[in-house]
Design a protein around this motif. Structure first.
Motif, short mmCIF file in Angstrom:
data_model
loop_
_atom_site.label_atom_id
_atom_site.label_comp_id
_atom_site.label_asym_id
_atom_site.label_seq_id
_atom_site.Cartn_x
_atom_site.Cartn_y
_atom_site.Cartn_z
N TYR A 190 37.18 2.84 -51.14
CA TYR A 190 37.04 1.39 -50.95
C TYR A 190 38.12 0.90 -49.98
O TYR A 190 37.85 0.09 -49.09
CB TYR A 190 37.17 0.67 -52.29
CG TYR A 190 36.98 -0.82 -52.20
CD1 TYR A 190 35.71 -1.39 -52.35
CD2 TYR A 190 38.06 -1.67 -51.94
CE1 TYR A 190 35.53 -2.76 -52.25
CE2 TYR A 190 37.88 -3.04 -51.84
CZ TYR A 190 36.62 -3.58 -51.99
OH TYR A 190 36.45 -4.94 -51.88
N HIS A 217 37.07 -0.96 -46.57
CA HIS A 217 37.27 -2.40 -46.51
C HIS A 217 38.68 -2.81 -46.09
O HIS A 217 38.97 -4.00 -46.01
CB HIS A 217 36.96 -3.03 -47.87
CG HIS A 217 35.55 -2.80 -48.34
ND1 HIS A 217 34.47 -2.81 -47.51
CD2 HIS A 217 35.05 -2.56 -49.57
CE1 HIS A 217 33.36 -2.58 -48.20
NE2 HIS A 217 33.69 -2.41 -49.46
N PHE A 272 43.96 -3.75 -49.89
CA PHE A 272 43.76 -4.81 -50.88
C PHE A 272 44.71 -5.96 -50.56
O PHE A 272 45.88 -5.75 -50.25
CB PHE A 272 44.03 -4.28 -52.30
CG PHE A 272 43.06 -3.23 -52.75
CD1 PHE A 272 41.82 -3.59 -53.25
CD2 PHE A 272 43.38 -1.88 -52.67
CE1 PHE A 272 40.92 -2.62 -53.68
CE2 PHE A 272 42.49 -0.91 -53.09
CZ PHE A 272 41.25 -1.27 -53.59
N GLU A 301 43.75 -8.46 -57.89
CA GLU A 301 42.43 -8.70 -58.48
C GLU A 301 41.31 -8.10 -57.63
O GLU A 301 40.21 -7.87 -58.13
CB GLU A 301 42.20 -10.21 -58.67
CG GLU A 301 43.05 -10.82 -59.77
CD GLU A 301 44.51 -11.05 -59.38
OE1 GLU A 301 44.84 -10.99 -58.17
OE2 GLU A 301 45.33 -11.27 -60.28
N ASP A 302 41.56 -7.85 -56.35
CA ASP A 302 40.55 -7.23 -55.48
C ASP A 302 40.17 -5.84 -55.97
O ASP A 302 39.12 -5.31 -55.59
CB ASP A 302 41.05 -7.15 -54.03
CG ASP A 302 41.18 -8.52 -53.38
OD1 ASP A 302 40.60 -9.49 -53.91
OD2 ASP A 302 41.87 -8.61 -52.34
N MET A 346 39.09 -5.11 -58.73
CA MET A 346 37.89 -5.22 -59.56
C MET A 346 36.62 -5.14 -58.70
O MET A 346 35.52 -5.04 -59.24
CB MET A 346 37.91 -6.52 -60.37
CG MET A 346 38.94 -6.48 -61.49
SD MET A 346 38.85 -7.88 -62.61
CE MET A 346 39.55 -9.18 -61.62
N ASN A 347 36.73 -5.16 -57.38
CA ASN A 347 35.59 -4.97 -56.49
C ASN A 347 35.16 -3.51 -56.42
O ASN A 347 34.06 -3.20 -55.95
CB ASN A 347 35.90 -5.48 -55.08
CG ASN A 347 36.13 -6.98 -55.04
OD1 ASN A 347 35.63 -7.71 -55.89
ND2 ASN A 347 36.91 -7.43 -54.08
N VAL A 348 36.04 -2.60 -56.87
CA VAL A 348 35.72 -1.18 -56.89
C VAL A 348 34.81 -0.91 -58.08
O VAL A 348 35.09 -1.35 -59.21
CB VAL A 348 37.02 -0.33 -56.99
CG1 VAL A 348 36.69 1.15 -57.12
CG2 VAL A 348 37.92 -0.59 -55.80
N LYS A 349 33.72 -0.19 -57.82
CA LYS A 349 32.77 0.12 -58.88
C LYS A 349 33.47 0.96 -59.96
O LYS A 349 34.14 1.95 -59.67
CB LYS A 349 31.57 0.89 -58.30
CG LYS A 349 30.47 1.09 -59.29
CD LYS A 349 29.25 1.71 -58.66
CE LYS A 349 28.18 1.85 -59.72
NZ LYS A 349 26.97 2.41 -59.20
N GLU A 384 36.97 -6.16 -65.69
CA GLU A 384 38.08 -7.00 -66.15
C GLU A 384 38.91 -6.32 -67.22
O GLU A 384 40.14 -6.43 -67.22
CB GLU A 384 37.54 -8.33 -66.68
CG GLU A 384 37.04 -9.26 -65.60
CD GLU A 384 36.59 -10.61 -66.15
OE1 GLU A 384 37.14 -11.04 -67.19
OE2 GLU A 384 35.71 -11.22 -65.53
#
Length: 157
Positions: free
Chosen positions: A124, A128, A131, A135-136, A138-141, A145
């Motif tokens: 990731y 992308h 980071f 909190e970014d 949490m965009n990773v599969k 939370e």
């Protein structure tokens, strides 16, 4: 007249001044007083011999188990009225894992992050960019939370 006045002043001061020789041995300081504070068993003033070292002061004050002696040079020569502060070891010495620069192996040290999730974080990051906020992550599969909440105190950018 002026000369006579000066003579009289000098004559009178001769009786006031003490002309006995000074005893240098009495003036020589043989001991120093050092204050030791902080994480020691016996804080307060400690009398030490002249040219005593910080090591001698610490031996007299007896540092506690939680004393952080890493910032004190034991070979330092102390002088009279010095203050030696012995700090306590900080409990928060946890090294945080960087989500922007850590390897897969380093990311695997986080609780709940296995090899496959660590690889996803690195992939990731490569796709992308770095980071921008914690909190970014949490965009990773695979990181929701709940998992993020369990590792957020152990990570940094």
């Amino acid at each position: 007249m002026r000369q006579l006045l000066i003579f009289l002043l000098l004559f009178m001061t001769a009786f006031i001044i003490d002309f006995t020789p000074l005893d240098i041995e009495k003036m020589r300081q043989e001991e120093i007083v050092v204050t030791v504070e902080g994480a020691v068993e016996h804080p307060g003033e400690i009398v030490l011999p002249l040219y005593a070292s910080a090591k001698e002061a610490l031996e007299a004050a007896q540092p506690r188990e939680n004393a952080d002696l890493s910032g004190i040079n034991p070979q330092t020569i102390l002088k009279d009225k010095d203050i030696l502060l012995v700090p306590e070891v900080c409990e928060e010495t946890i090294l945080k894992v960087s989500i922007n620069s850590s390897t897969v192996e380093e990311l695997c040290t986080l609780p709940g992050i296995g090899a496959s999730t660590a690889e996803k974080i690195v992939m990731y990051r490569e796709e992308h960019g770095l980071f921008q906020e914690l909190e970014d992550l949490m965009n990773v599969k695979g990181i929701g939370e709940k998992k993020f909440a369990s590792i957020k105190d152990l990570i940094k950018l």
